[in-house]
Scaffold this active site. Structure first.
Site, PDB file in Angstrom:
ATOM      1  N   CYS A 139      40.700  42.360  42.349  1.00 27.29           N
ATOM      2  CA  CYS A 139      41.660  43.466  42.362  1.00 27.29           C
ATOM      3  C   CYS A 139      41.010  44.648  41.642  1.00 27.29           C
ATOM      4  CB  CYS A 139      43.005  43.063  41.754  1.00 27.29           C
ATOM      5  SG  CYS A 139      42.964  42.693  40.007  1.00 27.29           S
ATOM      6  N   CYS A 199      41.892  46.401  45.659  1.00 20.72           N
ATOM      7  CA  CYS A 199      40.725  47.166  45.180  1.00 20.72           C
ATOM      8  C   CYS A 199      40.265  48.159  46.250  1.00 20.72           C
ATOM      9  CB  CYS A 199      39.597  46.251  44.725  1.00 20.72           C
ATOM     10  SG  CYS A 199      39.245  44.877  45.796  1.00 20.72           S
ATOM     11  N   CYS A 230      36.219  47.300  47.274  1.00 20.36           N
ATOM     12  CA  CYS A 230      35.963  45.866  47.383  1.00 20.36           C
ATOM     13  C   CYS A 230      34.696  45.620  48.194  1.00 20.36           C
ATOM     14  CB  CYS A 230      37.139  45.157  48.032  1.00 20.36           C
ATOM     15  SG  CYS A 230      38.238  44.503  46.795  1.00 20.36           S
TER      16      CYS A 230
END
Ligand SMILES: Cc1cc2nc3c(=O)[nH]c(=O)nc-3n(C[C@H](O)[C@H](O)[C@H](O)COP(=O)(O)O)c2cc1C
Length: 320
Positions: free
Chosen positions: A201, A276, A280
């Site tokens: 996250c 995220c 990510c």
């Protein structure tokens, strides 16, 4: 997987140093991340028996032990204690560390909190003593058993050598390298067969920490569970800690981890993202699961508990 080594000997390049290094080398050859603490050369304070941990669940001594070593102990899949016999017990500096584990003992037995990896974490004892008495390792075994129990890891195996006194004498002991290799095979092979799953996250302070906690508890024997954040916070969210504590799971000593550090472990097979966004990582060949979950940051405890429950259901349907 992560192996934590604790060396109890104050003798540099001594017998336990040799034994522990052999084991840690075997672990690294098998792709494990490792960290070794040489108790004699750290400046941890000993326990002062103040009782604070039994009331509050935290140590009153705010040193590196309370900040970093508890966190390493929680992170480890395998903890290796290597110690000489000193008067049928362990040397003073490692005993100092063992006594400070009263904090984890209190969290387990006074607050009913479990390490999420309690079912699969393993503890190993490596030891040497100079004499040959039949009770030579009894004291150290008992101390180690309760040390491992307080950390929520099973006393799995041991290698104890009597008749070893001079510095480095263990290196000339017949078969020692094979003994350690066999031990590493038995202990580490089941861990090596796990798939690695990364919960990611933004801050690695709430959602991904709670998800990793549940995943370790429910499926940590089958998955090497790690978590990370695209922009890691300084500390984990205390309300996420409290929400997990209400389920009996202790994540209080976890520290947020960066995505780079998590990916440096290599070979992630599943990545679960939860907010995220474009930060990510995209890993070729890796299965990506996206969870649309609210961010618990700045939310009240009841809202964090609702997010925790949603995470639990998702972890169950993904891994169980
Ligand atoms: C303070 C001290 C106490 C010791 N007590 C014992 C003992 O009770 N029984 C024993 O067999 N050896 C004892 N030894 C010997 C050590 O266990 C032995 O030298 C060992 O090989 C040291 O390991 P190291 O090189 O990893 O420090 C003691 C050594 C010291 C310095």
């Amino acid at each position: 997987m992560f192996v934590l080594g604790l060396n109890g000997s104050p003798r540099r390049k001594g017998n336990n140093d040799y034994l522990l290094s052999l084991f840690m080398d075997e672990a690294e050859k098998r792709g494990c991340a490792t960290h070794t603490i040489a108790a004699a050369f750290e400046s941890y304070e000993p326990c002062i028996g103040c009782g604070y941990c039994e009331k509050k669940g935290l140590c009153s001594i705010k040193d590196d032990m309370a900040r970093d070593l508890f966190s390493l102990m929680r992170k480890a899949d395998v903890i290796v204690l290597a110690s000489p016999v000193y008067f049928y017990g362990v040397p003073a500096r490692i005993k100092g560390i063992i006594d400070r584990i009263q904090t984890l003992w209190s969290r387990k037995y006074r607050f009913n909190l479990k390490d999420p990896g309690a079912e699969y974490r393993k503890g190993i004892l490596l030891s040497v003593g100079a004499t040959h008495g039949k009770n030579l390792f009894d004291g150290i075994r008992l101390t180690t058993r309760y040390f491992f129990d307080a950390m929520d890891c099973t006393y799995d195996r041991e290698l104890c050598y009597p008749g070893i006194d001079d510095r480095g004498a263990i290196a000339a002991h017949p078969g020692v390298k094979d003994d350690v290799k066999r031990l590493a095979d038995k202990v580490l092979t089941p861990f090596q067969q796990r798939k690695r799953i990364l919960f990611a996250c933004r801050e690695n302070a709430g959602r991904s920490q709670m998800a990793a906690g549940f995943a370790r508890q429910l499926a940590g024997d089958a998955y090497d569970v790690i978590s990370a954040g695209s922009s890691p916070a300084q500390t984990i969210n205390p309300l996420a800690v409290e929400a997990m504590a209400r389920k009996g799971i202790d994540i209080a000593f976890n520290q947020p981890c960066s995505m780079d550090d998590a990916l440096a472990l290599g070979n992630v097979e599943i990545i679960v993202t939860m907010g995220c966004g474009e930060a990510c990582p995209i890993i070729p060949g890796c299965k990506v699961v996206e969870w649309d979950l609210p961010d618990p940051a700045e939310k009240p405890l009841e809202a964090v508990c609702d997010i925790r429950d949603e995470i639990l259901e998702r972890v169950k349907s993904l891994l169980c």
